[in-house]
Scaffold this active site. Structure first.
Site, PDB file in Angstrom:
ATOM      1  N   LYS A 179       0.867  -1.185   0.000  1.00  0.00           N
ATOM      2  CA  LYS A 179       0.000   0.000   0.000  1.00  0.00           C
ATOM      3  C   LYS A 179       0.896   1.223   0.000  1.00  0.00           C
ATOM      4  CE  LYS A 179      -4.339   1.095  -0.045  1.00  0.00           C
ATOM      5  NZ  LYS A 179      -5.466   0.402  -0.667  1.00  0.00           N
ATOM      6  N   GLY A 221     -20.537   6.959   1.772  1.00  0.00           N
ATOM      7  CA  GLY A 221     -19.609   7.464   0.763  1.00  0.00           C
ATOM      8  C   GLY A 221     -20.322   7.570  -0.579  1.00  0.00           C
ATOM      9  N   PHE A 222     -19.646   8.153  -1.544  1.00  0.00           N
ATOM     10  CA  PHE A 222     -20.068   7.985  -2.939  1.00  0.00           C
ATOM     11  C   PHE A 222     -18.851   8.205  -3.808  1.00  0.00           C
ATOM     12  CE2 PHE A 222     -22.019   8.493  -7.060  1.00  0.00           C
ATOM     13  CZ  PHE A 222     -22.874   7.419  -7.042  1.00  0.00           C
ATOM     14  N   GLY A 223     -17.895   7.290  -3.655  1.00  0.00           N
ATOM     15  CA  GLY A 223     -16.654   7.380  -4.414  1.00  0.00           C
ATOM     16  C   GLY A 223     -16.579   6.258  -5.432  1.00  0.00           C
ATOM     17  N   ASN A 224     -15.326   5.908  -5.793  1.00  0.00           N
ATOM     18  CA  ASN A 224     -15.074   4.865  -6.800  1.00  0.00           C
ATOM     19  C   ASN A 224     -15.830   3.586  -6.496  1.00  0.00           C
ATOM     20  OD1 ASN A 224     -13.126   6.373  -8.223  1.00  0.00           O
ATOM     21  ND2 ASN A 224     -11.604   5.914  -6.644  1.00  0.00           N
ATOM     22  N   VAL A 225     -15.914   3.275  -5.193  1.00  0.00           N
ATOM     23  CA  VAL A 225     -16.424   1.989  -4.772  1.00  0.00           C
ATOM     24  C   VAL A 225     -17.945   2.023  -4.581  1.00  0.00           C
ATOM     25  CG1 VAL A 225     -16.397   0.524  -2.717  1.00  0.00           C
ATOM     26  CG2 VAL A 225     -14.256   1.210  -3.780  1.00  0.00           C
ATOM     27  N   ALA A 226     -18.433   3.070  -3.899  1.00  0.00           N
ATOM     28  CA  ALA A 226     -19.850   3.118  -3.535  1.00  0.00           C
ATOM     29  C   ALA A 226     -20.753   3.175  -4.771  1.00  0.00           C
ATOM     30  CB  ALA A 226     -20.108   4.306  -2.616  1.00  0.00           C
ATOM     31  N   TRP A 227     -20.292   3.853  -5.844  1.00  0.00           N
ATOM     32  CA  TRP A 227     -21.196   3.946  -7.010  1.00  0.00           C
ATOM     33  C   TRP A 227     -21.380   2.587  -7.669  1.00  0.00           C
ATOM     34  CZ3 TRP A 227     -20.355   2.933 -12.217  1.00  0.00           C
ATOM     35  CH2 TRP A 227     -19.032   2.854 -12.659  1.00  0.00           C
ATOM     36  N   ASP A 275      -6.907   4.189  -4.899  1.00  0.00           N
ATOM     37  CA  ASP A 275      -7.575   4.039  -3.594  1.00  0.00           C
ATOM     38  C   ASP A 275      -8.237   5.394  -3.330  1.00  0.00           C
ATOM     39  OD1 ASP A 275      -7.945   2.240  -1.152  1.00  0.00           O
ATOM     40  OD2 ASP A 275      -7.183   4.035  -0.193  1.00  0.00           O
TER      41      ASP A 275
HETATM   42  P1  NDP Z   1     -12.991   7.631  -3.046  1.00  0.00           P
HETATM   43  O1  NDP Z   1     -12.015   8.661  -2.683  1.00  0.00           O
HETATM   44  O2  NDP Z   1     -13.371   7.469  -4.478  1.00  0.00           O
HETATM   45  O3  NDP Z   1     -14.341   7.825  -2.227  1.00  0.00           O
HETATM   46  C1  NDP Z   1     -14.373   7.924  -0.840  1.00  0.00           C
HETATM   47  C2  NDP Z   1     -15.785   8.362  -0.466  1.00  0.00           C
HETATM   48  O4  NDP Z   1     -15.928   8.355   0.947  1.00  0.00           O
HETATM   49  C3  NDP Z   1     -16.107   9.779  -0.941  1.00  0.00           C
HETATM   50  O5  NDP Z   1     -17.470   9.827  -1.297  1.00  0.00           O
HETATM   51  C4  NDP Z   1     -15.833  10.620   0.323  1.00  0.00           C
HETATM   52  O6  NDP Z   1     -16.600  11.812   0.369  1.00  0.00           O
HETATM   53  C5  NDP Z   1     -16.325   9.653   1.382  1.00  0.00           C
HETATM   54  N1  NDP Z   1     -15.710   9.890   2.689  1.00  0.00           N
HETATM   55  C6  NDP Z   1     -14.414  10.140   2.983  1.00  0.00           C
HETATM   56  N2  NDP Z   1     -14.250  10.286   4.312  1.00  0.00           N
HETATM   57  C7  NDP Z   1     -15.468  10.101   4.856  1.00  0.00           C
HETATM   58  C8  NDP Z   1     -15.950  10.103   6.172  1.00  0.00           C
HETATM   59  N3  NDP Z   1     -15.156  10.335   7.200  1.00  0.00           N
HETATM   60  N4  NDP Z   1     -17.284   9.869   6.359  1.00  0.00           N
HETATM   61  C9  NDP Z   1     -18.122   9.631   5.323  1.00  0.00           C
HETATM   62  N5  NDP Z   1     -17.698   9.614   4.044  1.00  0.00           N
HETATM   63  C10 NDP Z   1     -16.406   9.842   3.820  1.00  0.00           C
HETATM   64  O7  NDP Z   1     -12.429   6.236  -2.465  1.00  0.00           O
HETATM   65  P2  NDP Z   1     -12.814   4.750  -2.885  1.00  0.00           P
HETATM   66  O8  NDP Z   1     -14.245   4.665  -3.216  1.00  0.00           O
HETATM   67  O9  NDP Z   1     -11.787   4.276  -3.841  1.00  0.00           O
HETATM   68  O10 NDP Z   1     -12.522   3.978  -1.508  1.00  0.00           O
HETATM   69  C11 NDP Z   1     -13.523   3.818  -0.499  1.00  0.00           C
HETATM   70  C12 NDP Z   1     -13.091   2.674   0.419  1.00  0.00           C
HETATM   71  O11 NDP Z   1     -12.984   1.457  -0.339  1.00  0.00           O
HETATM   72  C13 NDP Z   1     -11.730   2.866   1.097  1.00  0.00           C
HETATM   73  O12 NDP Z   1     -11.772   2.245   2.369  1.00  0.00           O
HETATM   74  C14 NDP Z   1     -10.791   2.062   0.187  1.00  0.00           C
HETATM   75  O13 NDP Z   1      -9.627   1.641   0.854  1.00  0.00           O
HETATM   76  C15 NDP Z   1     -11.683   0.891  -0.161  1.00  0.00           C
HETATM   77  N6  NDP Z   1     -11.300   0.160  -1.359  1.00  0.00           N
HETATM   78  C16 NDP Z   1     -11.176   0.808  -2.561  1.00  0.00           C
HETATM   79  C17 NDP Z   1     -10.861   0.073  -3.692  1.00  0.00           C
HETATM   80  C18 NDP Z   1     -10.850   0.697  -5.045  1.00  0.00           C
HETATM   81  O14 NDP Z   1     -10.860  -0.070  -6.027  1.00  0.00           O
HETATM   82  N7  NDP Z   1     -10.866   2.001  -5.179  1.00  0.00           N
HETATM   83  C19 NDP Z   1     -10.555  -1.371  -3.622  1.00  0.00           C
HETATM   84  C20 NDP Z   1     -10.783  -1.940  -2.320  1.00  0.00           C
HETATM   85  C21 NDP Z   1     -11.124  -1.183  -1.247  1.00  0.00           C
HETATM   86  P3  NDP Z   1     -15.921  13.165  -0.154  1.00  0.00           P
HETATM   87  O15 NDP Z   1     -15.511  12.884  -1.578  1.00  0.00           O
HETATM   88  O16 NDP Z   1     -17.003  14.158  -0.007  1.00  0.00           O
HETATM   89  O17 NDP Z   1     -14.734  13.369   0.756  1.00  0.00           O
END
Ligand code: NDP
Length: 445
Positions: A124, A235-241, A164
């Site tokens: 990592k 969340g709504f990032g790479n993973v949540a969508w 990540d």
């Molecule tokens: P992103 O940066 O794309 O998304 C993170 C999301 O979480 C954003 O919507 C962010 O909101 C929100 N967020 C951040 N901090 C907080 C908090 N304290 N409370 C609530 N929401 C929060 O990251 P990923 O989607 O890539 O990663 C999400 C998780 O999945 C992490 O734990 C990562 O390690 C794990 N993961 C990711 C993988 C991948 O392929 N990307 C693979 C395996 C695991 P905002 O943008 O408004 O800050």
């Protein structure tokens, strides 16, 4: 193995590294039995060797912002264990990044990668750089400066980083461009690449889709399905969508998404159009949570709260570590939650996990649930090595199969005498055996 002694020793060596110690504690507690039944592990000091990373590179990253000011960040790469394949794991760009967080993530990654059935070791990396509010040019200059140090220790057969938190397709592009320039070669050095320069179909969706396939297996094991289930997601990032998309496709209703400042409750549930709208907002680098509530009046924004207070059948934390604590677990249980699956890495605190186990709720740990992301990264590496591209159907079928076998492995090693599946133990034991046996075969190195 004396778990307490090992932990005390680690705590003394690495004081204050809370997340790392939390991750190690969970694994040691799961594997204690199998370890003690196999004295060859003890005589090769497998645990003492496995809990410490092979090496850590820490470096300064200097770059110039749009006002001409010099900015300085810290970068790290933790190469944890390469017993079963080249180091593999994402790069996190977030102001909270420190060595405790990267060591916990690298440690977890070692077992997760073993579970995928592909030959990948664990690593990592990342930086305390905050991409929020930065211009494209600033992101590019930071990524280039970061790669100017990182490139010395990575390579397609040595260490292959990926995305990540804070590192998506744009950042991977800038990192790849710099590596290619320095090394004068086009190799699959990073995964999560653009489709027209070596990326794999389904990689962007893979973590969320894979997590949903895993939960579908948990449901099937209980003669259940996603049909009509209310699902809360954070969340709504790479993973949540990806989770939102696939859960909706399988008939579930995703009623929440969140950010650090609160959550959206949409009683009607997300649909493909709303997900598209959210993606457009995200791509514009703007806040997504409050504009969503303005665009869809049926949705409410609840400031400074977490989605775990909403009544649901399935909870899928998908944002950041320790985002669901014992109070949240108590709320979910009092609202009759039926399944919980971490999509974020170590999304639940140890106390929350204990509460779900005590209530005999099927609980999927991150290292099993979210392994589809790195799994498809592994498939991207295979396609790069063969210099060809698989179709969506081929990649998706392989991802499906991978998540099915991870679920099988968890069930094999985690089923308790009363039939309850402890997925945490199952995932830890299955991952550990694979890595430990490889270490035994390769001698003391
Ligand atoms: P992103 O940066 O794309 O998304 C993170 C999301 O979480 C954003 O919507 C962010 O909101 C929100 N967020 C951040 N901090 C907080 C908090 N304290 N409370 C609530 N929401 C929060 O990251 P990923 O989607 O890539 O990663 C999400 C998780 O999945 C992490 O734990 C990562 O390690 C794990 N993961 C990711 C993988 C991948 O392929 N990307 C693979 C395996 C695991 P905002 O943008 O408004 O800050």
């Amino acid at each position: 193995m004396n778990v307490q002694n090992i932990l005390l020793n680690l705590e003394a060596k690495h004081p204050g590294e809370q997340e790392y110690l939390q991750a190690v504690t969970e694994v040691l507690e799961s594997i204690e039995g199998i370890y003690n039944e196999n004295p060859q592990y003890e005589s090769a000091k497998i645990i003492e060797r496995l809990v410490e990373p092979d090496r850590i590179l820490t470096f300064r990253v200097s770059w110039v912002d749009d006002r001409g000011q010099v900015q300085v960040n810290l970068g790290h790469r933790v190469q944890f264990n390469n017993a079963i394949g080249p180091y593999k794991g994402g790069l996190r760009l977030h102001p909270s990044v420190n060595l405790s967080i990267l060591k916990f993530l690298g440690f977890e990654q070692t077992f997760k990668n073993a579970l995928t059935t592909l030959p990948m070791g664990g690593a990592k990396g990342g930086s305390d750089f905050n991409p929020k509010g930065k211009s494209d040019n600033e992101i590019m200059r930071f990524c280039q400066a970061f790669m100017l140090e990182l490139w010395h220790i990575i390579g397609p057969n040595t260490d292959v980083p990926a995305g990540d938190i804070g590192t998506g397709g744009r950042e991977i592009g800038y990192l790849y461009g710099m590596y290619k320039k320095l090394k004068m070669e086009n190799t699959g050095i990073l995964t999560g690449k653009g489709l027209n320069w070596g990326g794999s179909l389904v990689r962007p969706e893979a973590t969320g889709f894979g997590a949903t396939y895993f939960v579908n297996e948990m449901l099937k094991a209980n003669n259940d399905s996603f049909k009509g289930k209310i699902v809360t997601v954070s969340g709504f990032g790479n993973v949540a969508w990806g989770v939102a998309l696939k859960v909706t496709e399988l008939g579930g209703k995703v009623v929440t998404i969140s950010g650090p400042d609160g959550y959206i409750y949409d009683e009607k549930g997300l649909d493909a159009d709303k997900i598209d709208y959210l993606l457009t907002l995200r791509a514009s680098n703007n806040d997504i949570v409050s504009p969503y509530a303005e665009e869809f009046p049926e949705a409410k924004f609840i400031a400074n709260k977490k989605p775990w207070e909403v009544t649901c059948d399935i909870a899928m934390p998908s944002a950041i570590q320790n985002e669901l604590n014992d109070d949240d677990a108590a709320l979910l249980l009092s609202n009759d939650v039926k399944y919980v699956a971490e999509v974020s890495n170590m999304g639940c605190t140890s106390e929350a996990v204990e509460a779900f186990h005590k209530a005999q709720i099927p609980f999927g740990p991150g290292k099993a649930v979210n392994a589809g992301g790195v799994g498809v990264s592994g498939l991207e590496m295979s396609q790069n090595a063969m210099k060809l591209n698989w179709t969506v159907e081929e990649v998706d079928a392989k991802l499906h199969q991978m998540m099915f076998s991870i679920h099988e492995a968890c069930t094999k090693y985690g089923t308790e005498p009363d039939g309850y599946v402890n997925y945490v133990d199952g995932a830890n034991i299955a991952g550990f055996i694979k890595v430990a046996d490889a270490m035994l075969d390769q001698g003391i190195i």
